[in-house]
Design a protein around this motif. Structure first.
Motif, PDB file in Angstrom:
ATOM      1  N   PHE B 200      56.779  40.645  -4.042  1.00 16.25           N
ATOM      2  CA  PHE B 200      55.424  41.314  -4.146  1.00 16.25           C
ATOM      3  C   PHE B 200      55.348  42.340  -5.432  1.00 16.25           C
ATOM      4  N   VAL B 201      56.306  43.111  -5.738  1.00 17.40           N
ATOM      5  CA  VAL B 201      56.201  43.900  -6.835  1.00 17.40           C
ATOM      6  C   VAL B 201      56.046  43.094  -8.054  1.00 17.40           C
ATOM      7  N   ARG B 202      56.812  42.062  -8.244  1.00 15.70           N
ATOM      8  CA  ARG B 202      56.690  41.049  -9.324  1.00 15.70           C
ATOM      9  C   ARG B 202      55.460  40.401  -9.605  1.00 15.70           C
ATOM     10  N   ASP B 203      55.195  39.843  -8.562  1.00 14.93           N
ATOM     11  CA  ASP B 203      53.811  38.937  -8.405  1.00 14.93           C
ATOM     12  C   ASP B 203      52.395  39.825  -8.254  1.00 14.93           C
ATOM     13  N   GLU B 204      52.526  40.951  -7.464  1.00  8.23           N
ATOM     14  CA  GLU B 204      51.082  41.366  -7.288  1.00  8.23           C
ATOM     15  C   GLU B 204      51.051  42.974  -8.199  1.00  8.23           C
ATOM     16  N   ILE B 205      52.254  43.465  -8.632  1.00  7.51           N
ATOM     17  CA  ILE B 205      52.257  44.743  -9.491  1.00  7.51           C
ATOM     18  C   ILE B 205      52.611  44.362 -11.010  1.00  7.51           C
ATOM     19  N   ALA B 206      53.609  43.806 -11.143  1.00  4.31           N
ATOM     20  CA  ALA B 206      54.184  43.648 -12.617  1.00  4.31           C
ATOM     21  C   ALA B 206      53.211  42.726 -13.528  1.00  4.31           C
ATOM     22  N   ILE B 207      52.999  41.460 -12.865  1.00  3.06           N
ATOM     23  CA  ILE B 207      52.831  40.366 -13.583  1.00  3.06           C
ATOM     24  C   ILE B 207      51.116  40.625 -14.000  1.00  3.06           C
ATOM     25  N   PRO B 208      50.290  41.037 -12.941  1.00  5.00           N
ATOM     26  CA  PRO B 208      49.067  41.200 -13.300  1.00  5.00           C
ATOM     27  C   PRO B 208      48.611  42.372 -14.289  1.00  5.00           C
ATOM     28  N   ASN B 209      49.534  43.324 -14.281  1.00  4.32           N
ATOM     29  CA  ASN B 209      49.135  44.557 -15.093  1.00  4.32           C
ATOM     30  C   ASN B 209      49.909  44.613 -16.315  1.00  4.32           C
ATOM     31  N   ILE B 210      50.881  43.853 -16.405  1.00  7.13           N
ATOM     32  CA  ILE B 210      51.735  43.873 -17.633  1.00  7.13           C
ATOM     33  C   ILE B 210      51.681  42.492 -18.474  1.00  7.13           C
ATOM     34  N   GLY B 211      51.625  41.554 -17.741  1.00 15.03           N
ATOM     35  CA  GLY B 211      51.502  40.193 -18.303  1.00 15.03           C
ATOM     36  C   GLY B 211      52.748  39.403 -18.321  1.00 15.03           C
ATOM     37  N   THR B 212      52.478  38.071 -18.336  1.00 18.26           N
ATOM     38  CA  THR B 212      53.670  37.329 -17.930  1.00 18.26           C
ATOM     39  C   THR B 212      54.763  37.392 -19.193  1.00 18.26           C
ATOM     40  N   LYS B 213      54.216  37.794 -20.417  1.00 16.51           N
ATOM     41  CA  LYS B 213      55.134  37.805 -21.435  1.00 16.51           C
ATOM     42  C   LYS B 213      56.313  38.888 -21.472  1.00 16.51           C
ATOM     43  N   GLN B 214      55.637  40.336 -21.062  1.00 21.97           N
ATOM     44  CA  GLN B 214      56.650  41.414 -21.215  1.00 21.97           C
ATOM     45  C   GLN B 214      57.187  42.187 -19.624  1.00 21.97           C
ATOM     46  N   TYR B 215      56.500  41.321 -18.710  1.00 17.20           N
ATOM     47  CA  TYR B 215      56.764  42.287 -17.469  1.00 17.20           C
ATOM     48  C   TYR B 215      58.316  42.339 -17.093  1.00 17.20           C
ATOM     49  N   ALA B 216      58.841  41.311 -17.424  1.00 18.80           N
ATOM     50  CA  ALA B 216      60.476  41.168 -17.121  1.00 18.80           C
ATOM     51  C   ALA B 216      61.349  42.571 -17.462  1.00 18.80           C
ATOM     52  N   LYS B 217      60.900  43.080 -18.535  1.00 17.04           N
ATOM     53  CA  LYS B 217      61.432  44.309 -19.211  1.00 17.04           C
ATOM     54  C   LYS B 217      61.372  45.359 -18.324  1.00 17.04           C
ATOM     55  N   TYR B 218      60.159  45.637 -17.540  1.00 16.42           N
ATOM     56  CA  TYR B 218      59.817  46.537 -16.775  1.00 16.42           C
ATOM     57  C   TYR B 218      60.073  46.441 -15.167  1.00 16.42           C
ATOM     58  N   MET B 219      60.398  45.225 -14.875  1.00 15.83           N
ATOM     59  CA  MET B 219      60.540  45.153 -13.374  1.00 15.83           C
ATOM     60  C   MET B 219      61.887  45.994 -12.880  1.00 15.83           C
ATOM     61  N   PRO B 220      62.878  46.021 -13.500  1.00 15.76           N
ATOM     62  CA  PRO B 220      63.742  46.976 -12.885  1.00 15.76           C
ATOM     63  C   PRO B 220      63.321  48.763 -12.456  1.00 15.76           C
ATOM     64  N   TYR B 221      62.500  48.935 -13.539  1.00 19.90           N
ATOM     65  CA  TYR B 221      61.974  50.317 -13.402  1.00 19.90           C
ATOM     66  C   TYR B 221      60.951  50.335 -12.211  1.00 19.90           C
TER      67      TYR B 221
END
Lengths: 163, 379
Positions: B200-221
């Motif tokens: 949920f955090v990945r698909d609903e928070i990180a990817i829509p707001n940061i974008g598919t290219k860069q989201y992975a870097k901020y996922m742990p935070y």
């Protein structure tokens, strides 16, 4: 709200949060996100290959149908050909038999004609020989007995019946 | 939210929600010695005022931080779990148990440690001699009288519960991570419960707001703050030891989290982000106005994060405590069913708010990071 010494909570929050973050990142988030991603990929791959298999199956069915259709057409063609051939053979042999029969008949007719001609010729020869013989005998008799000779000729002519 | 309609989970929710109803009564009672009618009648006003129930003090002491866990009172004697006091004094580091203060928060009981005399007033520890020279106002804002007190690095109630939550979360997610080594199939057990939240955090928070290219870097935070805030919100709703701390409703804590988001955002900011702030697309004459506005803009975002979490959680606690206090304000037990019903309602609502505020904090952090790393088309 009792605002206690700010440095305590700020200090500990910073320390704990960073340690917590680094530990979680190394031991939890990376393996978890990796596993989730890996599984998603494998699910996607499985779905894609299932779709491919389905398409292939569809193609196979269509192929089978087509081959069956072709086989059916070929069978029909073969049957038709065989039937045609049979008919043709029958017709041919009929024709042949007719031709042969006609030929035989005409040969027989020719042979009969020839035989007849030969027999006529023979008969003519015989007749002429016989005539000559009669004429010879007549002549011989006439030479000796005129009356007897005439009788003889008449008698002979009476014997010989010309066909 | 995450709770399905399974009976076990419903029971759990009901249990947790009903806890404040029963639990808060104790600390409430111990802080209000029964109002003595006789004393009031005899006009001993001073004694009366001292003993009168003060809802503000009760609430303040419950939403604030503390050097000890107050568990219960038995026969007028408070039972507490004492936490270590760690001070950086003029003579260096001092560590001792909070028991030394004997529950005193009025600055009267003097503790002598290695020749230093210390008192505690409103959970702030002062040097006894300097405390005497402070005015009433200075004493109340004692946390910022850095001259009159040693630096306090105590493991307070909030720090304790933060450590506990960090350990619990780490063990939980470590177990989840390890379960993938054994089970390559669909997740089950604890992983089956927590993995959808991670996704949920990945698909609903990180990817829509940061974008598919860069989201992975901020996922742990993002995952860390989401679960850290959430579990501490929930811990704050459980009113007995070893929970009951109001960590996420403490502005120092939300300050640190907001500051970290601010730092992450600022250090992630690409050229476009900084260019937009330092050379905004307006006529040069407006720069003296626009640049300060832009700089204030980047500061207000984390500031709002800090205030939002602090205010939401603290407000929830204040409402629940106020409803409990009604019983003592009206001085009748007949109010308790009504206030209990409201407390139950508020507790359930707070469970929603606990998840919601964790979500909002994470979402906005992701949004700010997303703005900082966005690849702009040049206008």
């Amino acid at each position: 709200m009792n605002l206690t010494a700010p440095e305590s909570l700020i200090f500990w929050t910073t320390i704990i949060f960073f340690v917590f973050f680094l530990l979680l990142r190394k031991f939890a988030w990376k393996p978890i996100l990796g596993a989730v991603k890996g599984r998603e990929e494998s699910i996607n791959n499985a779905l894609a290959s299932a779709e491919a298999a389905r398409l292939e199956m569809q193609n196979l069915t269509a192929d089978n149908e087509r081959i069956l259709q072709e086989a059916r057409i070929e069978r029909d063609a073969l049957l038709k050909e065989a039937r045609d051939m049979r008919d043709k053979m029958i017709a041919d042999s009929k024709k042949e038999a007719q031709v042969q029969g006609e030929r035989l008949i005409s040969q027989a007719k020719a042979a009969i004609e020839a035989e007849k001609n030969a027999a006529m010729a023979e008969l003519k020869t015989q007749v002429s020989t016989l005539s000559l013989n009669i004429a010879e005998k007549l002549l011989k008799d006439e030479l000796s007995n005129k009356e007897a000779q005439t009788k003889l000729v008449e008698k002979m002519l009476g014997d010989v019946k010309l066909n | 939210m995450v709770f399905s309609n399974k009976p076990v989970q419903f029971l759990l929710v009901a249990l947790v929600a009903s806890i404040p109803y029963f639990g808060f009564a104790n600390p409430g009672v111990d802080s209000i010695p029964v109002v003595n009618e006789a004393v009031a009648e005899h006009g001993v006003q001073v004694a009366h005022e001292e003993k009168e129930f003060n809802a503000t003090d009760l609430i303040n002491s419950h939403i604030g931080d503390s050097h000890e866990f107050h568990i219960a009172d038995i026969g007028g004697h408070p039972i507490s779990f004492y936490l270590p006091v760690i001070l950086w004094t003029n003579n260096g580091l001092e560590v001792f148990s909070a028991e030394q203060f004997h529950h005193d928060n009025s600055g009267e009981h003097v503790v002598s440690i290695n020749g230093q005399r210390l008192v505690r007033y409103n959970e702030v520890i002062f040097y006894a001699d300097k405390f005497e020279n402070l005015t009433e106002d200075q004493r109340k804002n004692g946390a910022f009288e850095f001259d009159a007190r040693p630096l306090d690095f105590s493991i307070t109630k909030n720090v304790f519960s933060m450590m506990m939550s960090a350990i619990v979360l780490f063990l939980l997610f470590f177990a989840v991570a390890r379960s993938y080594n054994k089970n390559q199939l669909a997740p089950k057990g604890i992983a089956g419960f927590l993995e959808p939240l991670v996704v949920f955090v990945r698909d609903e928070i990180a990817i829509p707001n940061i974008g598919t290219k860069q989201y992975a870097k901020y996922m742990p935070y993002l995952l860390t703050i989401f679960f850290f805030i959430w579990i501490n919100n929930l811990i704050g709703l459980i009113p007995f030891f070893p929970f009951s701390s109001n960590l996420t409703g403490n502005i120092y804590f939300t300050f640190v989290l907001a500051l970290i988001t601010f730092l992450v955002t600022s250090f992630s900011g690409n050229k476009d982000y900084w260019k937009h702030i330092l050379t905004p697309p307006v006529p040069k004459a407006l720069y003296p106005i626009m640049i300060p506005v832009e700089i204030i803009g980047i500061l207000t975002k984390p500031f709002a994060l800090m205030i939002r979490l602090f205010a939401n959680i603290t407000a929830g606690h204040i409402i629940i405590l106020s409803l409990i206090s009604l019983i003592f304000i009206f001085e009748t037990a007949w109010v308790s069913p009504i206030s209990g019903a409201f407390v139950l309602f508020m507790s359930v609502l707070e469970m929603l708010v606990a998840a919601l505020q964790a979500y909002v904090f994470t979402l906005l952090s992701a949004l700010f990071i997303g703005q900082a790393v966005a690849e702009h088309d040049h206008h």
